[in-house]
Design a protein around this motif. Structure first.
Motif, mmCIF file in Angstrom:
data_model
loop_
_atom_site.group_PDB
_atom_site.id
_atom_site.type_symbol
_atom_site.label_atom_id
_atom_site.label_comp_id
_atom_site.label_asym_id
_atom_site.label_seq_id
_atom_site.Cartn_x
_atom_site.Cartn_y
_atom_site.Cartn_z
ATOM 1 N N GLY A 56 -6.453 4.651 -1.131
ATOM 2 C CA GLY A 56 -6.621 3.414 -0.379
ATOM 3 C C GLY A 56 -5.353 3.417 0.397
ATOM 4 N N HIS A 57 -5.466 2.948 1.451
ATOM 5 C CA HIS A 57 -4.416 2.874 2.524
ATOM 6 C C HIS A 57 -4.430 1.465 3.386
ATOM 7 N N THR A 58 -3.456 1.174 4.047
ATOM 8 C CA THR A 58 -3.451 0.281 5.101
ATOM 9 C C THR A 58 -2.547 0.522 6.136
ATOM 10 N N ASP A 59 -2.406 -0.147 7.278
ATOM 11 C CA ASP A 59 -1.397 0.134 8.440
ATOM 12 C C ASP A 59 -0.108 -0.235 7.544
ATOM 13 N N LEU A 96 -3.671 -4.878 -0.779
ATOM 14 C CA LEU A 96 -4.991 -4.556 -0.117
ATOM 15 C C LEU A 96 -5.721 -3.284 -0.151
ATOM 16 N N SER A 97 -4.707 -2.163 -0.288
ATOM 17 C CA SER A 97 -5.424 -1.053 -0.433
ATOM 18 C C SER A 97 -5.990 -0.823 -1.794
ATOM 19 N N GLU A 98 -5.508 -1.378 -2.566
ATOM 20 C CA GLU A 98 -6.095 -1.484 -3.850
ATOM 21 C C GLU A 98 -7.643 -2.007 -3.886
ATOM 22 N N ASP A 99 -7.765 -2.795 -3.289
ATOM 23 C CA ASP A 99 -8.728 -3.742 -3.072
ATOM 24 C C ASP A 99 -9.894 -3.057 -2.432
ATOM 25 N N ARG A 100 -9.429 -2.289 -1.260
ATOM 26 C CA ARG A 100 -10.384 -1.281 -0.459
ATOM 27 C C ARG A 100 -10.689 -0.060 -1.300
ATOM 28 N N VAL A 101 -9.924 0.370 -2.176
ATOM 29 C CA VAL A 101 -10.340 1.831 -2.769
ATOM 30 C C VAL A 101 -11.236 1.250 -4.295
ATOM 31 N N LEU A 102 -10.966 0.097 -4.703
ATOM 32 C CA LEU A 102 -11.860 -0.436 -5.704
ATOM 33 C C LEU A 102 -13.191 -0.895 -5.277
ATOM 34 N N GLY A 106 -0.840 1.778 0.092
ATOM 35 C CA GLY A 106 -0.415 0.577 1.042
ATOM 36 C C GLY A 106 -0.235 1.294 2.371
ATOM 37 N N GLY A 107 0.862 1.028 3.012
ATOM 38 C CA GLY A 107 1.123 2.022 4.323
ATOM 39 C C GLY A 107 2.179 2.864 4.142
ATOM 40 N N ALA A 108 2.112 3.466 2.885
ATOM 41 C CA ALA A 108 3.335 4.846 2.704
ATOM 42 C C ALA A 108 2.743 5.928 3.388
ATOM 43 N N HIS A 109 1.475 6.240 3.469
ATOM 44 C CA HIS A 109 1.038 7.555 4.221
ATOM 45 C C HIS A 109 0.107 7.199 5.281
ATOM 46 N N PRO A 110 0.909 7.183 6.424
ATOM 47 C CA PRO A 110 -0.040 6.725 7.669
ATOM 48 C C PRO A 110 -0.454 7.969 8.255
ATOM 49 N N ILE A 111 -1.646 7.906 9.141
ATOM 50 C CA ILE A 111 -2.058 8.992 9.911
ATOM 51 C C ILE A 111 -1.330 8.982 11.071
ATOM 52 N N LEU A 132 -5.518 0.979 13.164
ATOM 53 C CA LEU A 132 -6.909 1.229 12.576
ATOM 54 C C LEU A 132 -7.235 2.489 11.893
ATOM 55 N N LYS A 133 -6.770 3.618 12.571
ATOM 56 C CA LYS A 133 -6.796 4.856 11.631
ATOM 57 C C LYS A 133 -6.244 4.626 10.408
ATOM 58 N N ASN A 134 -5.160 4.011 10.334
ATOM 59 C CA ASN A 134 -4.424 3.957 8.955
ATOM 60 C C ASN A 134 -4.987 3.181 8.058
ATOM 61 N N ARG A 135 -5.902 2.166 8.378
ATOM 62 C CA ARG A 135 -6.533 1.351 7.351
ATOM 63 C C ARG A 135 -7.954 2.251 6.850
ATOM 64 N N ARG A 136 -7.709 2.592 5.897
ATOM 65 C CA ARG A 136 -8.788 3.596 5.381
ATOM 66 C C ARG A 136 -8.681 3.892 3.972
ATOM 67 N N VAL A 137 -10.124 4.390 3.310
ATOM 68 C CA VAL A 137 -9.996 4.910 2.079
ATOM 69 C C VAL A 137 -10.453 6.302 2.152
ATOM 70 N N GLU A 138 -9.640 7.390 1.698
ATOM 71 C CA GLU A 138 -10.226 8.831 1.553
ATOM 72 C C GLU A 138 -10.919 8.963 0.050
ATOM 73 N N VAL A 139 -11.683 9.876 0.225
ATOM 74 C CA VAL A 139 -12.535 10.284 -0.900
ATOM 75 C C VAL A 139 -12.416 11.645 -1.015
#
Length: 71
Positions: A2-5, A16-22, A44-49, A59-66
């Motif tokens: 899970g990621h955020t900006d 927030l990133s944890e809520d997204r990934v869950l 969180g915002g530690a790994h931005p695209i 918006l690209k940074n607010r994501r879940v990668e599987v």
């Protein structure tokens, strides 16, 4: 994953990133994938695209990668 900006409070962004990934994990579980097969991490915002300061870039940074690791 899970990621955020990167803007805002870092602790809140991790939450927030944890809520997204869950939410994605729960969806996958409802599709009959065993819970024990799923691992997740909130960054969180530690790994931005991108670090561009535009709404489109953020918006690209607010994501879940599987990642599929095995069958």
């Amino acid at each position: 994953e899970g990621h955020t900006d990167y803007r805002g409070n870092p602790d809140r962004n991790v939450k927030l990133s944890e809520d997204r990934v869950l939410a994605v994990r729960d969806y996958i579980i409802r599709k009959d994938i065993r819970k024990g097969r799923i691992k997740y991490k909130a960054y969180g915002g530690a790994h931005p695209i991108t670090t561009e300061n535009t709404e489109e870039a953020r918006l690209k940074n607010r994501r879940v990668e599987v990642r599929i690791l095995s069958k």
